[in-house]
Motif scaffolding. Structure first.
Motif, PDB file in Angstrom:
ATOM      1  N   CYS A   1       0.892  12.448   6.597  1.00  0.00           N
ATOM      2  CA  CYS A   1      -0.031  12.555   5.462  1.00  0.00           C
ATOM      3  C   CYS A   1      -1.296  13.332   5.816  1.00  0.00           C
ATOM      4  O   CYS A   1      -1.897  13.951   4.945  1.00  0.00           O
ATOM      5  CB  CYS A   1      -0.379  11.171   4.924  1.00  0.00           C
ATOM      6  SG  CYS A   1       0.926  10.449   3.892  1.00  0.00           S
ATOM      7  N   ARG A   2      -1.707  13.321   7.073  1.00  0.00           N
ATOM      8  CA  ARG A   2      -2.883  14.108   7.485  1.00  0.00           C
ATOM      9  C   ARG A   2      -2.670  15.594   7.229  1.00  0.00           C
ATOM     10  O   ARG A   2      -3.616  16.353   7.073  1.00  0.00           O
ATOM     11  CB  ARG A   2      -3.189  13.882   8.962  1.00  0.00           C
ATOM     12  CG  ARG A   2      -3.908  12.597   9.211  1.00  0.00           C
ATOM     13  CD  ARG A   2      -4.418  12.505  10.645  1.00  0.00           C
ATOM     14  NE  ARG A   2      -4.862  11.160  10.888  1.00  0.00           N
ATOM     15  CZ  ARG A   2      -4.368  10.354  11.817  1.00  0.00           C
ATOM     16  NH1 ARG A   2      -3.430  10.776  12.624  1.00  0.00           N
ATOM     17  NH2 ARG A   2      -4.825   9.133  11.953  1.00  0.00           N
ATOM     18  N   LEU A   3      -1.424  16.019   7.182  1.00  0.00           N
ATOM     19  CA  LEU A   3      -1.112  17.430   6.947  1.00  0.00           C
ATOM     20  C   LEU A   3      -1.204  17.808   5.474  1.00  0.00           C
ATOM     21  O   LEU A   3      -1.158  18.993   5.141  1.00  0.00           O
ATOM     22  CB  LEU A   3       0.303  17.747   7.458  1.00  0.00           C
ATOM     23  CG  LEU A   3       0.519  17.583   8.961  1.00  0.00           C
ATOM     24  CD1 LEU A   3       2.007  17.653   9.274  1.00  0.00           C
ATOM     25  CD2 LEU A   3      -0.257  18.640   9.715  1.00  0.00           C
ATOM     26  N   SER A   4      -1.334  16.825   4.589  1.00  0.00           N
ATOM     27  CA  SER A   4      -1.296  17.115   3.151  1.00  0.00           C
ATOM     28  C   SER A   4      -2.394  18.073   2.713  1.00  0.00           C
ATOM     29  O   SER A   4      -2.191  18.876   1.808  1.00  0.00           O
ATOM     30  CB  SER A   4      -1.342  15.823   2.331  1.00  0.00           C
ATOM     31  OG  SER A   4      -2.555  15.137   2.555  1.00  0.00           O
ATOM     32  N   ALA A   5      -3.560  18.037   3.353  1.00  0.00           N
ATOM     33  CA  ALA A   5      -4.673  18.911   2.965  1.00  0.00           C
ATOM     34  C   ALA A   5      -4.505  20.324   3.497  1.00  0.00           C
ATOM     35  O   ALA A   5      -4.887  21.285   2.835  1.00  0.00           O
ATOM     36  CB  ALA A   5      -5.996  18.331   3.454  1.00  0.00           C
TER      37      ALA A   5
END
Length: 91
Positions: free
Chosen positions: A60-64
């Motif tokens: 989820c940290r990669l979502s941005a």
């Protein structure tokens, strides 16, 4: 629900090492990333089908910054394609 959001955002901020000494542009970037990360995790948690652990947080940290990689990472750990894409902001 609001408590869950606040908790997830707090966890994101703490895990990213947000400090008061960072430049405002950097803070904005980190805040945006933390909000995207929190939304991703909250979406998956609210589905009630997934355990929100280390692998989900990392994906989820990669979502941005890289939503495609976020979705691929979630799918690799068993999240359904449509759920992964929505969580990462692709839908």
């Amino acid at each position: 629900m609001a408590k869950k959001i606040a908790t997830l955002l707090a966890v994101c901020f703490l895990s990213m090492g947000l400090t008061a000494t960072q430049a405002s542009a950097s803070e904005h970037s980190l805040e945006t990333e933390a909000m995207d990360t929190g939304r991703c995790m909250l979406y998956l948690e609210n589905l009630g089908r997934y355990v929100i652990g280390t692998k989900v947080r990392q994906a989820c940290r990669l979502s941005a910054t890289n939503p495609g990689q976020c979705a691929s990472s979630l799918q690799a750990i068993g999240v359904q394609r449509a759920h992964a894409r929505r969580a990462c902001g692709l839908l």
